[in-house]
Design an enzyme around this catalytic site. Structure first.
Site, PDB file in Angstrom:
ATOM      1  N   ASN A 234       0.842  -1.203   0.000  1.00 20.87           N
ATOM      2  CA  ASN A 234       0.000   0.000   0.000  1.00 20.87           C
ATOM      3  C   ASN A 234       0.873   1.248   0.000  1.00 20.87           C
ATOM      4  OD1 ASN A 234       0.662  -0.921   2.655  1.00 20.87           O
ATOM      5  ND2 ASN A 234      -0.865   0.424   3.545  1.00 20.87           N
TER       6      ASN A 234
ATOM      7  N   GLU B  75       0.332   5.264   0.639  1.00 22.48           N
ATOM      8  CA  GLU B  75      -0.615   6.291   1.092  1.00 22.48           C
ATOM      9  C   GLU B  75      -0.207   7.673   0.592  1.00 22.48           C
ATOM     10  OE1 GLU B  75      -1.037   5.783   5.354  1.00 22.48           O
ATOM     11  OE2 GLU B  75      -2.186   3.934   5.041  1.00 22.48           O
TER      12      GLU B  75
ATOM     13  N   CYS C 181      -4.158   0.733  -2.540  1.00 22.12           N
ATOM     14  CA  CYS C 181      -3.993  -0.494  -1.749  1.00 22.12           C
ATOM     15  C   CYS C 181      -2.988  -1.439  -2.405  1.00 22.12           C
ATOM     16  CB  CYS C 181      -5.321  -1.228  -1.645  1.00 22.12           C
ATOM     17  SG  CYS C 181      -6.585  -0.358  -0.733  1.00 22.12           S
TER      18      CYS C 181
ATOM     19  N   GLU D 299      -3.177  -4.593  -3.088  1.00 22.99           N
ATOM     20  CA  GLU D 299      -3.713  -5.501  -4.116  1.00 22.99           C
ATOM     21  C   GLU D 299      -3.701  -4.845  -5.487  1.00 22.99           C
ATOM     22  OE1 GLU D 299      -4.954  -4.637  -1.181  1.00 22.99           O
ATOM     23  OE2 GLU D 299      -6.482  -6.034  -0.468  1.00 22.99           O
TER      24      GLU D 299
ATOM     25  N   CYS E 125     -10.434  -4.582   0.652  1.00 23.85           N
ATOM     26  CA  CYS E 125     -11.467  -3.541   0.705  1.00 23.85           C
ATOM     27  C   CYS E 125     -12.393  -3.685  -0.502  1.00 23.85           C
ATOM     28  CB  CYS E 125     -10.830  -2.154   0.737  1.00 23.85           C
ATOM     29  SG  CYS E 125     -10.278  -1.563  -0.872  1.00 23.85           S
TER      30      CYS E 125
ATOM     31  N   CYS F 126     -10.892  -2.885  -3.940  1.00 26.71           N
ATOM     32  CA  CYS F 126      -9.989  -3.952  -4.418  1.00 26.71           C
ATOM     33  C   CYS F 126     -10.773  -5.181  -4.862  1.00 26.71           C
ATOM     34  CB  CYS F 126      -8.968  -4.309  -3.348  1.00 26.71           C
ATOM     35  SG  CYS F 126      -7.711  -3.017  -3.178  1.00 26.71           S
TER      36      CYS F 126
HETATM   37  N1  THU Z   1      -5.298  -1.305   2.510  1.00 25.74           N
HETATM   38  C1  THU Z   1      -4.801  -2.150   1.565  1.00 25.74           C
HETATM   39  O1  THU Z   1      -3.654  -2.009   1.135  1.00 25.74           O
HETATM   40  N2  THU Z   1      -5.604  -3.141   1.115  1.00 25.74           N
HETATM   41  C2  THU Z   1      -6.876  -3.362   1.538  1.00 25.74           C
HETATM   42  O2  THU Z   1      -7.571  -4.197   0.978  1.00 25.74           O
HETATM   43  C3  THU Z   1      -7.375  -2.620   2.696  1.00 25.74           C
HETATM   44  C4  THU Z   1      -6.642  -1.379   3.017  1.00 25.74           C
HETATM   45  C5  THU Z   1      -4.444  -0.225   3.010  1.00 25.74           C
HETATM   46  C6  THU Z   1      -4.797   1.131   2.468  1.00 25.74           C
HETATM   47  C7  THU Z   1      -4.308   2.040   3.556  1.00 25.74           C
HETATM   48  O3  THU Z   1      -2.949   2.358   3.316  1.00 25.74           O
HETATM   49  C8  THU Z   1      -4.385   1.210   4.823  1.00 25.74           C
HETATM   50  O4  THU Z   1      -4.521  -0.133   4.408  1.00 25.74           O
HETATM   51  C9  THU Z   1      -5.544   1.597   5.722  1.00 25.74           C
HETATM   52  O5  THU Z   1      -6.734   1.645   5.030  1.00 25.74           O
END
Ligand code: THU
Length: 130
Positions: free
Chosen positions: A44, A46, A55, A57, A88, A91
């Site tokens: 991920n 940000e 994210c 994925e 999420c 994704c």
């Molecule tokens: N996140 C992911 O990388 N994948 C997911 O399926 C859920 C959330 C990350 C995004 C963000 O950087 C952190 O988790 C909190 O939401």
């Protein structure tokens, strides 16, 4: 020979360490394996404009697609914060379109996993052209 879940666990947990997540502090790693055995991994990433966050994925899948790979066997996902982190909603939608028959492996830190078809994680998912 290594099993698919071992390969996905190794790659997703290695790439998770590269997460750029100063805001949530949550690290996520994902690894996809193509039907012909190539592996692409992503973490991920940000952003201070929070909606720009991507994210793990989607990083893994966009890396693969960008390199010309479009047939996927499985994706593994791991997080430093949750056991068996479920992807999420965005994704799930993203995975369903690019890989409607993919197996999704959700790991804990020990490498135990829960395995789902993406269609189980996103029933009645939106698709165009069917
Ligand atoms: N996140 C992911 O990388 N994948 C997911 O399926 C859920 C959330 C990350 C995004 C963000 O950087 C952190 O988790 C909190 O939401």
């Amino acid at each position: 020979m290594k099993k698919i879940h071992q390969i996905l666990f190794e790659h997703s947990s290695a790439v998770m360490k590269n997460a750029y997540s100063p805001y949530s502090k949550i690290k996520v790693g994902a690894a996809v394996i193509t039907k012909d055995g190539f592996i692409f991994a992503g973490c991920n990433v940000e952003n201070s404009s929070y909606g720009a966050t991507i994210c793990a994925e989607r990083v893994a899948l966009t890396k693969a697609i960008s390199e010309g790979f479009s047939k996927f066997k499985a994706i593994g996902i791991i997080s430093n914060r949750f056991d068996f982190i479920p992807p999420c909603g965005i994704c799930r939608q993203f995975i369903l379109e690019l890989a409607p028959d993919i197996d999704v492996y959700l790991f804990n830190s020990k490498g135990d996993f829960k395995k789902f078809r993406i269609s189980k994680l996103l029933p009645k998912g939106f698709r165009i052209g069917e």
